[in-house]
Design a protein around this motif. Structure first.
Motif, PDB file in Angstrom:
ATOM      1  N   ALA A  15      17.449   5.242 -11.841  1.00 61.39           N
ATOM      2  CA  ALA A  15      17.508   3.952 -12.546  1.00 61.39           C
ATOM      3  C   ALA A  15      18.873   3.287 -12.403  1.00 61.39           C
ATOM      4  O   ALA A  15      18.959   2.079 -12.144  1.00 61.39           O
ATOM      5  CB  ALA A  15      17.168   4.148 -14.023  1.00 61.39           C
ATOM      6  N   ASN A  16      19.940   4.055 -12.558  1.00 64.70           N
ATOM      7  CA  ASN A  16      21.280   3.467 -12.509  1.00 64.70           C
ATOM      8  C   ASN A  16      21.693   3.070 -11.093  1.00 64.70           C
ATOM      9  O   ASN A  16      22.333   2.036 -10.907  1.00 64.70           O
ATOM     10  CB  ASN A  16      22.307   4.409 -13.127  1.00 64.70           C
ATOM     11  N   LEU A  17      21.325   3.859 -10.101  1.00 66.80           N
ATOM     12  CA  LEU A  17      21.637   3.477  -8.728  1.00 66.80           C
ATOM     13  C   LEU A  17      20.843   2.236  -8.331  1.00 66.80           C
ATOM     14  O   LEU A  17      21.396   1.280  -7.791  1.00 66.80           O
ATOM     15  CB  LEU A  17      21.350   4.623  -7.756  1.00 66.80           C
ATOM     16  N   ASN A  18      19.560   2.243  -8.650  1.00 72.74           N
ATOM     17  CA  ASN A  18      18.709   1.119  -8.271  1.00 72.74           C
ATOM     18  C   ASN A  18      19.102  -0.177  -8.970  1.00 72.74           C
ATOM     19  O   ASN A  18      18.916  -1.258  -8.418  1.00 72.74           O
ATOM     20  CB  ASN A  18      17.237   1.440  -8.528  1.00 72.74           C
ATOM     21  N   ALA A  24      27.438   3.609 -15.421  1.00 67.32           N
ATOM     22  CA  ALA A  24      26.405   4.456 -16.032  1.00 67.32           C
ATOM     23  C   ALA A  24      26.047   5.613 -15.119  1.00 67.32           C
ATOM     24  O   ALA A  24      25.798   6.729 -15.584  1.00 67.32           O
ATOM     25  CB  ALA A  24      25.168   3.629 -16.364  1.00 67.32           C
ATOM     26  N   LEU A  25      26.030   5.365 -13.827  1.00 63.81           N
ATOM     27  CA  LEU A  25      25.750   6.419 -12.858  1.00 63.81           C
ATOM     28  C   LEU A  25      26.830   7.492 -12.915  1.00 63.81           C
ATOM     29  O   LEU A  25      26.538   8.687 -12.981  1.00 63.81           O
ATOM     30  CB  LEU A  25      25.657   5.811 -11.460  1.00 63.81           C
ATOM     31  N   MET A  26      28.084   7.084 -12.908  1.00 65.49           N
ATOM     32  CA  MET A  26      29.197   8.040 -12.968  1.00 65.49           C
ATOM     33  C   MET A  26      29.218   8.808 -14.286  1.00 65.49           C
ATOM     34  O   MET A  26      29.630   9.968 -14.319  1.00 65.49           O
ATOM     35  CB  MET A  26      30.526   7.323 -12.756  1.00 65.49           C
ATOM     36  N   ALA A  27      28.760   8.195 -15.355  1.00 62.71           N
ATOM     37  CA  ALA A  27      28.737   8.859 -16.662  1.00 62.71           C
ATOM     38  C   ALA A  27      27.799  10.058 -16.681  1.00 62.71           C
ATOM     39  O   ALA A  27      27.907  10.927 -17.548  1.00 62.71           O
ATOM     40  CB  ALA A  27      28.345   7.865 -17.757  1.00 62.71           C
ATOM     41  N   LEU A  28      26.903  10.146 -15.708  1.00 59.55           N
ATOM     42  CA  LEU A  28      25.979  11.273 -15.627  1.00 59.55           C
ATOM     43  C   LEU A  28      26.643  12.527 -15.065  1.00 59.55           C
ATOM     44  O   LEU A  28      26.101  13.617 -15.164  1.00 59.55           O
ATOM     45  CB  LEU A  28      24.770  10.905 -14.759  1.00 59.55           C
ATOM     46  N   GLN A  51      33.364   6.560  -4.940  1.00 59.52           N
ATOM     47  CA  GLN A  51      33.410   5.715  -3.752  1.00 59.52           C
ATOM     48  C   GLN A  51      32.090   5.799  -2.975  1.00 59.52           C
ATOM     49  O   GLN A  51      31.569   4.785  -2.505  1.00 59.52           O
ATOM     50  CB  GLN A  51      34.574   6.134  -2.868  1.00 59.52           C
ATOM     51  N   SER A  52      31.546   6.996  -2.845  1.00 61.04           N
ATOM     52  CA  SER A  52      30.275   7.171  -2.135  1.00 61.04           C
ATOM     53  C   SER A  52      29.131   6.463  -2.852  1.00 61.04           C
ATOM     54  O   SER A  52      28.315   5.783  -2.218  1.00 61.04           O
ATOM     55  CB  SER A  52      29.945   8.654  -1.990  1.00 61.04           C
ATOM     56  N   LEU A  53      29.073   6.620  -4.162  1.00 57.21           N
ATOM     57  CA  LEU A  53      28.008   5.966  -4.929  1.00 57.21           C
ATOM     58  C   LEU A  53      28.173   4.448  -4.907  1.00 57.21           C
ATOM     59  O   LEU A  53      27.183   3.712  -4.823  1.00 57.21           O
ATOM     60  CB  LEU A  53      27.977   6.504  -6.361  1.00 57.21           C
ATOM     61  N   ALA A  54      29.419   3.987  -4.963  1.00 59.89           N
ATOM     62  CA  ALA A  54      29.680   2.545  -4.899  1.00 59.89           C
ATOM     63  C   ALA A  54      29.220   1.975  -3.561  1.00 59.89           C
ATOM     64  O   ALA A  54      28.732   0.836  -3.492  1.00 59.89           O
ATOM     65  CB  ALA A  54      31.160   2.269  -5.119  1.00 59.89           C
ATOM     66  N   ALA A  55      29.353   2.750  -2.495  1.00 55.64           N
ATOM     67  CA  ALA A  55      28.912   2.290  -1.178  1.00 55.64           C
ATOM     68  C   ALA A  55      27.394   2.100  -1.148  1.00 55.64           C
ATOM     69  O   ALA A  55      26.900   1.130  -0.552  1.00 55.64           O
ATOM     70  CB  ALA A  55      29.350   3.281  -0.105  1.00 55.64           C
ATOM     71  N   PHE A  56      26.656   3.001  -1.787  1.00 57.03           N
ATOM     72  CA  PHE A  56      25.199   2.831  -1.871  1.00 57.03           C
ATOM     73  C   PHE A  56      24.852   1.557  -2.633  1.00 57.03           C
ATOM     74  O   PHE A  56      23.966   0.795  -2.239  1.00 57.03           O
ATOM     75  CB  PHE A  56      24.533   4.034  -2.553  1.00 57.03           C
ATOM     76  N   ILE A  57      25.554   1.331  -3.732  1.00 53.78           N
ATOM     77  CA  ILE A  57      25.300   0.143  -4.544  1.00 53.78           C
ATOM     78  C   ILE A  57      25.657  -1.123  -3.763  1.00 53.78           C
ATOM     79  O   ILE A  57      24.940  -2.127  -3.826  1.00 53.78           O
ATOM     80  CB  ILE A  57      26.054   0.235  -5.884  1.00 53.78           C
ATOM     81  N   ALA A  58      26.743  -1.083  -3.015  1.00 51.20           N
ATOM     82  CA  ALA A  58      27.200  -2.250  -2.265  1.00 51.20           C
ATOM     83  C   ALA A  58      26.175  -2.724  -1.236  1.00 51.20           C
ATOM     84  O   ALA A  58      26.090  -3.921  -0.952  1.00 51.20           O
ATOM     85  CB  ALA A  58      28.529  -1.951  -1.578  1.00 51.20           C
ATOM     86  N   VAL A  59      25.404  -1.805  -0.693  1.00 51.45           N
ATOM     87  CA  VAL A  59      24.384  -2.188   0.289  1.00 51.45           C
ATOM     88  C   VAL A  59      22.999  -2.333  -0.351  1.00 51.45           C
ATOM     89  O   VAL A  59      21.990  -2.404   0.345  1.00 51.45           O
ATOM     90  CB  VAL A  59      24.323  -1.206   1.486  1.00 51.45           C
ATOM     91  N   THR A  85      14.759   9.956  -1.279  1.00 48.45           N
ATOM     92  CA  THR A  85      14.900   9.071  -0.137  1.00 48.45           C
ATOM     93  C   THR A  85      15.696   7.855  -0.596  1.00 48.45           C
ATOM     94  O   THR A  85      15.561   7.400  -1.729  1.00 48.45           O
ATOM     95  CB  THR A  85      13.556   8.607   0.424  1.00 48.45           C
ATOM     96  N   ILE A  86      16.548   7.374   0.294  1.00 47.56           N
ATOM     97  CA  ILE A  86      17.319   6.168   0.021  1.00 47.56           C
ATOM     98  C   ILE A  86      17.003   5.150   1.109  1.00 47.56           C
ATOM     99  O   ILE A  86      17.021   5.475   2.293  1.00 47.56           O
ATOM    100  CB  ILE A  86      18.834   6.448  -0.019  1.00 47.56           C
TER     101      ILE A  86
END
Length: 88
Positions: A15-18, A24-28, A51-59, A85-86
């Protein structure tokens, strides 16, 4: 919102990544969380995880998760095996 069960961790990551909610994602993750690279190289720092999670969000990546196994070790520790799957 914190996870109340191990299974909710997977749901909240999805939910937070999408939704693009990096905080909120990092708080997990635990404060000392790290990321093991796909090639098995040594874990990286929590800053690298962010940084890795932010890159997923950025795209505008979308993740779909499916828990395949939960191993509980006491009341407050579990290991989740998750197929995911991403799409970006």
């Amino acid at each position: 919102m914190p996870a109340r069960t191990p299974e909710e961790c997977s749901t909240l990551v999805q939910a937070n990544l999408n939704s693009g909610n990096l905080d909120a994602l990092m708080a997990l993750y635990e404060p000392s969380a790290c990321l093991v690279q796909q090639d098995g190289s040594p874990p990286r720092t929590v800053a690298a995880l962010r940084q890795s999670l932010a890159a997923f969000i950025a795209v505008a990546a979308t993740i779909k998760t499916s828990i395949t196994k939960v191993i509980r070790a006491g009341d407050d520790l579990a290991v989740l095996y998750t197929d995911w799957t991403i799409t970006a």
